[in-house]
Design an enzyme around this catalytic site. Structure first.
Site, PDB file in Angstrom:
ATOM      1  N   ARG A  47       0.847  -1.201   0.000  1.00 20.93           N
ATOM      2  CA  ARG A  47       0.000   0.000   0.000  1.00 20.93           C
ATOM      3  C   ARG A  47       0.882   1.249   0.000  1.00 20.93           C
ATOM      4  O   ARG A  47       0.593   2.245  -0.659  1.00 20.93           O
ATOM      5  CB  ARG A  47      -0.941   0.017   1.211  1.00 20.93           C
ATOM      6  CG  ARG A  47      -1.604   1.380   1.402  1.00 20.93           C
ATOM      7  CD  ARG A  47      -2.847   1.372   2.270  1.00 20.93           C
ATOM      8  NE  ARG A  47      -2.766   0.577   3.460  1.00 20.93           N
ATOM      9  CZ  ARG A  47      -2.089   0.898   4.568  1.00 20.93           C
ATOM     10  NH1 ARG A  47      -1.410   2.034   4.640  1.00 20.93           N
ATOM     11  NH2 ARG A  47      -2.085   0.105   5.609  1.00 20.93           N
ATOM     12  N   TYR A  99     -14.404  17.733 -16.661  1.00 18.01           N
ATOM     13  CA  TYR A  99     -15.016  16.400 -16.781  1.00 18.01           C
ATOM     14  C   TYR A  99     -16.151  16.257 -15.744  1.00 18.01           C
ATOM     15  O   TYR A  99     -15.987  16.648 -14.590  1.00 18.01           O
ATOM     16  CB  TYR A  99     -13.912  15.351 -16.577  1.00 18.01           C
ATOM     17  CG  TYR A  99     -14.388  13.963 -16.312  1.00 18.01           C
ATOM     18  CD1 TYR A  99     -15.185  13.306 -17.223  1.00 18.01           C
ATOM     19  CD2 TYR A  99     -14.037  13.301 -15.143  1.00 18.01           C
ATOM     20  CE1 TYR A  99     -15.630  12.009 -16.981  1.00 18.01           C
ATOM     21  CE2 TYR A  99     -14.458  12.013 -14.889  1.00 18.01           C
ATOM     22  CZ  TYR A  99     -15.266  11.376 -15.812  1.00 18.01           C
ATOM     23  OH  TYR A  99     -15.703  10.107 -15.556  1.00 18.01           O
TER      24      TYR A  99
END
Ligand code: PLP
Length: 381
Positions: A47, A99
């Site tokens: 991670r 967007y």
């Protein structure tokens, strides 16, 4: 400095110290062994960091001229990562025609964290200056914008943001660093959906934030680890493989989009074409100055209106009806029903995204096959 295409082609090549593999292997391990409990090795837990993601981040930082880059699990995660570093209540000025998914996220985070969020037409420098009050924390640009391909003058817009004390972030998804490098024009942050032109093969989802300032890059890497937003190992491998051909794809796809835009603009069924490569486009001169190409994306409206636009989108063979862009396969979409459906009708109207707007992403098919397909579909309306 070595040329962009050389750096892209060589990204991650000869980086395997163990077997000498030309292409570095994919390391899928979630955890990395320690010899001493108090001393982590170069990698500890995936991670936080893993070799493939690091290699991709270094390559993308290099291509954008950034001090550092963070690779995320999607383009949206890249945008959200930038918002993580802002205090609650911060003033954000955002391009009103960004967007649709970005606008949905900005609206939700503003409600949740009390951001003073203002949408502005960033192609209009007076409107941008009015929106940018002193103390603004972030100016978020998208140029060329998706889907109307409106062009913001990056040098001028980032200078206005700087004067107001705001960081400038540019969503560079439509062009990728092969065609535009916003940090060279004064931006502090450039980000992109890797899903699109950078990977180019429509087989993974990812994002990247590239940052001019090393300390900010470290803070964003801290957030990416703390919140777990980093990209996955196999996706990093695919993206690095795609990146090596990015300059060639970007050039050919831009050439194809330019031919299609010019022919559509001359077609009697077409009312308007949005493509910055057309000399009549309002942003053409700025685009020619700050971009190294005009990109794979173009939009247009038909005289015959919305129903005809939907019929056209269904009637094409070599343009798949799907909502993405920048891949080797050509795509067609109706933004109002697809990529920008999350925006309110009023927000879409402000951004100029009409119900009959058709968006094309040019791929690597032969341009004459693409035009024959489009021409036949237009004739059948
Ligand atoms: N920014 C722009 C301009 C986009 O077009 C998109 C997706 O279409 C995104 C960001 C979000 O990227 P992703 O789909 O990888 O989350």
């Amino acid at each position: 400095m070595t040329c962009f295409s050389t750096r892209a082609a060589r990204a991650g090549i000869n980086a395997d110290p163990v077997h000498g593999a030309v292409v570095a292997p994919v390391s899928l391990s979630a955890a990395y062994r320690r010899d001493d409990p108090a001393v982590p090795g170069p990698f500890d837990y995936a991670r936080t960091a893993h070799p493939g993601r690091d290699m991709l981040a270094r390559a993308l930082a290099d291509l954008d001229g950034a001090a550092g880059a963070v690779v995320t699990g999607s383009g949206m995660a890249a945008i959200d990562l930038v918002l993580n570093d802002l205090p609650n209540g911060a003033r954000i000025v955002c391009a009103h025609d960004c967007y649709g998914g970005a606008r949905r996220l900005f609206d939700a985070r503003a409600r949740q964290r009390g951001f003073d969020l203002v949408y502005a037409d960033c192609t209009d420098l007076d409107a941008l200056a009015r929106a940018l009050e002193p103390g603004a924390a972030l100016a978020f640009f998208e140029t060329p914008s998706n889907p109307r391909l409106r062009v913001t003058d990056l040098k001028a817009a980032t200078a206005l943001a700087r004067e107001a004390g705001a960081l400038s972030a540019v969503d560079n998804t439509v062009l990728s660093p092969a065609l535009q490098r916003p940090l060279e024009h004064g931006a502090d942050i450039t980000l992109a959906s890797i899903t699109k032109l950078i990977n180019g093969h429509s087989d993974m989802v990812g994002g990247v934030v590239c940052v001019r300032d090393g300390e900010l890059a470290e803070r964003l890497a801290w957030w990416a680890n703390a919140a777990g937003t980093g990209g996955a190992a196999f996706d990093a491998f695919l993206a690095l493989r795609g990146l090596r051909t990015l300059p060639v794809r970007a050039r050919v796809q831009s050439e194809t989009a330019g031919v299609l835009a010019r022919r559509l603009a001359a077609h009697k069924a077409v009312a308007r074409v949005d493509y910055p490569g057309l000399t009549g486009h309002p942003g053409h001169e700025i685009a020619a100055r700050q971009q190294d190409g005009f990109g794979p994306l173009l939009s247009f409206e038909l005289h015959a209106g919305t129903d005809a636009a939907r019929a056209l989108a269904r009637g094409l063979t070599f343009f798949t009806l799907a909502q993405s862009l920048g891949g080797v396969e050509s795509l067609v979409s109706i933004p109002a029903l697809m990529t920008h459906a999350a925006m309110s009708p009023q927000a879409r109207a402000e951004a100029g995204v009409g119900d009959g707007l058709v968006r094309l992403s040019a791929g690597l098919e032969d341009v004459e096959d693409l035009w024959t397909d489009l021409d036949a579909a237009l004739a059948a309306l």
